[in-house]
Design an enzyme around this catalytic site. Structure first.
Site, short mmCIF file in Angstrom:
data_model
loop_
_atom_site.label_atom_id
_atom_site.label_comp_id
_atom_site.label_asym_id
_atom_site.label_seq_id
_atom_site.Cartn_x
_atom_site.Cartn_y
_atom_site.Cartn_z
N CYS A 115 67.05 -5.43 27.72
CA CYS A 115 67.82 -6.57 28.25
C CYS A 115 69.32 -6.46 27.96
O CYS A 115 70.12 -7.16 28.56
CB CYS A 115 67.29 -7.88 27.70
SG CYS A 115 65.54 -8.10 28.02
N HIS A 255 72.53 -13.35 28.53
CA HIS A 255 71.25 -12.88 29.07
C HIS A 255 70.35 -14.10 29.26
O HIS A 255 70.27 -14.97 28.39
CB HIS A 255 70.63 -11.87 28.10
CG HIS A 255 69.21 -11.54 28.43
ND1 HIS A 255 68.79 -11.27 29.71
CD2 HIS A 255 68.10 -11.44 27.64
CE1 HIS A 255 67.49 -11.02 29.69
NE2 HIS A 255 67.05 -11.12 28.45
N ASN A 285 63.50 -14.35 33.57
CA ASN A 285 64.11 -13.29 32.77
C ASN A 285 63.99 -11.96 33.51
O ASN A 285 62.91 -11.39 33.61
CB ASN A 285 63.40 -13.22 31.41
CG ASN A 285 64.00 -12.17 30.49
OD1 ASN A 285 64.74 -11.29 30.92
ND2 ASN A 285 63.67 -12.26 29.21
O1 UT7 Z 1 64.50 -10.75 27.22
C1 UT7 Z 1 64.67 -10.72 25.84
C2 UT7 Z 1 63.46 -10.82 25.06
N1 UT7 Z 1 62.61 -11.95 25.22
C3 UT7 Z 1 62.93 -13.18 24.77
O2 UT7 Z 1 64.04 -13.49 24.44
C4 UT7 Z 1 61.80 -14.18 24.65
C5 UT7 Z 1 61.96 -15.01 23.41
N2 UT7 Z 1 60.84 -15.90 23.22
C6 UT7 Z 1 60.59 -16.98 24.00
O3 UT7 Z 1 61.29 -17.23 24.96
C7 UT7 Z 1 59.46 -17.87 23.62
O4 UT7 Z 1 58.96 -17.47 22.38
C8 UT7 Z 1 58.30 -17.96 24.66
C9 UT7 Z 1 58.76 -18.65 25.91
C10 UT7 Z 1 57.79 -16.57 24.98
C11 UT7 Z 1 57.15 -18.76 24.05
O5 UT7 Z 1 57.64 -20.06 23.72
P1 UT7 Z 1 57.41 -20.67 22.27
O6 UT7 Z 1 57.99 -22.00 22.27
O7 UT7 Z 1 57.93 -19.68 21.25
O8 UT7 Z 1 55.85 -20.77 22.21
P2 UT7 Z 1 54.88 -20.27 21.03
O9 UT7 Z 1 54.62 -18.82 21.15
O10 UT7 Z 1 55.40 -20.79 19.71
O11 UT7 Z 1 53.57 -21.07 21.37
C12 UT7 Z 1 53.49 -22.50 21.25
C13 UT7 Z 1 52.20 -22.96 21.89
C14 UT7 Z 1 50.99 -22.13 21.45
O12 UT7 Z 1 49.86 -23.00 21.43
P3 UT7 Z 1 49.31 -23.60 20.05
O13 UT7 Z 1 48.98 -22.41 19.22
O14 UT7 Z 1 50.43 -24.40 19.48
O15 UT7 Z 1 48.14 -24.40 20.49
C15 UT7 Z 1 50.84 -21.15 22.57
O16 UT7 Z 1 49.54 -20.68 22.69
O17 UT7 Z 1 52.31 -22.81 23.30
C16 UT7 Z 1 51.23 -21.99 23.77
N3 UT7 Z 1 51.72 -21.21 24.91
C17 UT7 Z 1 51.64 -21.66 26.15
N4 UT7 Z 1 51.15 -22.80 26.68
C18 UT7 Z 1 51.24 -22.96 28.01
C19 UT7 Z 1 52.30 -19.99 24.89
N5 UT7 Z 1 52.61 -19.63 26.15
C20 UT7 Z 1 52.20 -20.64 26.95
C21 UT7 Z 1 52.26 -20.87 28.34
N6 UT7 Z 1 51.75 -22.04 28.82
N7 UT7 Z 1 52.78 -19.97 29.19
#
Ligand code: UT7
Length: 331
Positions: A115, A255, A285
């Site tokens: 990225c 980004h 993204n």
């Molecule tokens: O391009 C450069 C590199 N990439 C990035 O910069 C990405 C950086 N990371 C992020 O943008 C975020 O971490 C994500 C968007 C990927 C995930 O968001 P988050 O707020 O960090 O979610 P999380 O992984 O902490 O998960 C929170 C909850 C979990 O459920 P429980 O365990 O609390 O019940 C996940 O299973 O949200 C759940 N979850 C989802 N729910 C609905 C994770 N993905 C999804 C989804 N839809 N797509």
């Protein structure tokens, strides 16, 4: 030393036609429009067609950038394509674009900084002009991440998308153009975001396919923490090299990975959100393509005036990061 000032002579971008909404993704994985909007800021994104590869997107973005700059393809001395989704292992996307554009006088290579790739390419291209080796360099960020995203993994399926952006670099008015930069990497974080299979460590086989190792694997939370920390730090370093401070920023072009990362970084730099260029809601993204697409859209909308200080910050897998400070100038 009488170094040349190097700036952006023209910009272009290309997004594939196919729009994929959050509702479309609700049909594929256990997710919701509400979750995606709230946690990422993404409302829709573009996916390339089955017969559309990264070089197709890159070529279209490049053609638009050349037209915007009023520069002929034969004038280009070097093509750098930042991508992690090449059409194939080799030849490079840059060579495919060189052939498509008939840029017969251009050297060509791909650059892998994920990225951060476009921001890395901008610095590399600028230096080759600054030293007098080349006069015009085409830097392209182009990705078809939909082709390496596991549509059954809700962690990544809702985030990654396709697109391309390009910039023609060349000599600009003295004191304008690229006036500060920062490049960095931390390879110890390589496991946080990767495509494990298909390379020389785990060559493609029936097993790697069955284990879905040819798709992106991401530890989203850890990458998130890294991103919010590094964006501010890297922007500050690039600004310091330009002898500027955050208060001097006219626009930040980050980004586009997650709206919450962008908001946190802006807050840490003390920037109001109207000084931040955001289009993640429309395109998701697009990795190396996200900064040049955002830059192109902002420039075409007439946002930038000569003398504006534009700061670009990229971060991503590697881990890598890259920032550049441009004092805007267009004839
Ligand atoms: O391009 C450069 C590199 N990439 C990035 O910069 C990405 C950086 N990371 C992020 O943008 C975020 O971490 C994500 C968007 C990927 C995930 O968001 P988050 O707020 O960090 O979610 P999380 O992984 O902490 O998960 C929170 C909850 C979990 O459920 P429980 O365990 O609390 O019940 C996940 O299973 O949200 C759940 N979850 C989802 N729910 C609905 C994770 N993905 C999804 C989804 N839809 N797509």
């Amino acid at each position: 030393m009488n170094e040349k000032s190097v700036g952006i002579l023209g910009l272009g971008s290309y997004l594939p036609e196919k729009v994929v909404t959050n509702q479309d993704l609700e049909q594929l994985v256990d997710t919701s429009d509400e979750w995606i909007v709230e946690r990422t800021g993404i409302r829709e994104r573009r996916f390339a067609g089955e017969d559309e590869a990264t070089s197709d997107l890159a070529t279209k973005a490049a053609e638009r950038a050349l037209a915007d700059a009023g520069v002929g393809a034969e004038e280009i001395d070097l093509i750098i394509v930042a991508t992690v989704t090449p059409d194939m292992f080799f030849p490079s996307v840059a060579c495919l674009v060189q052939a498509n554009l008939k840029a017969a006088n251009a050297a060509a290579f791909d650059l892998t900084a994920v990225c951060s790739g476009f921001a890395y390419g901008l610095v590399v291209g600028s230096q080759l002009i600054r030293t007098g080796m080349y006069r015009k360099v085409l830097v392209i960020g182009a990705e078809t991440l939909s082709k390496i995203t596991d549509r059954t993994d809700r962690n990544t399926a809702v985030v990654f998308a396709d697109g391309a952006g390009a910039a023609v670099l060349g000599e600009t008015s003295p004191g304008f153009g690229l006036i500060g930069a920062d490049l960095g990497a931390d390879g110890t974080g390589g496991d946080l975001l990767k495509v494990p299979g298909g390379g020389s460590r785990r060559p493609a086989s029936a097993e790697t396919i069955a284990e879905r190792l040819h798709f992106i694997r991401m530890n989203g939370q850890e990458v998130f923490k890294f991103a919010v920390k590094i964006m501010g730090e890297s922007a500050l370093k690039a600004l310091a090299r330009a002898k500027l401070a955050p208060a001097d920023i006219t626009y930040l072009v980050p980004h586009q990975a997650n709206i919450r990362i962008i908001q946190t970084a802006a807050k840490r730099l003390g920037l109001p959100l109207d000084k931040v260029v955001v289009n993640i809601d429309k395109y998701g993204n697009t990795s190396a393509a996200s900064i040049p697409i955002a830059l192109d859209e902002a420039a075409r909308s007439g946002k930038f005036k000569n003398g504006d200080v534009i700061v670009m910050v990229g971060f991503g897998a590697g881990l890598t990061w890259a920032s550049s400070v441009i004092k805007w100038y267009r004839k």
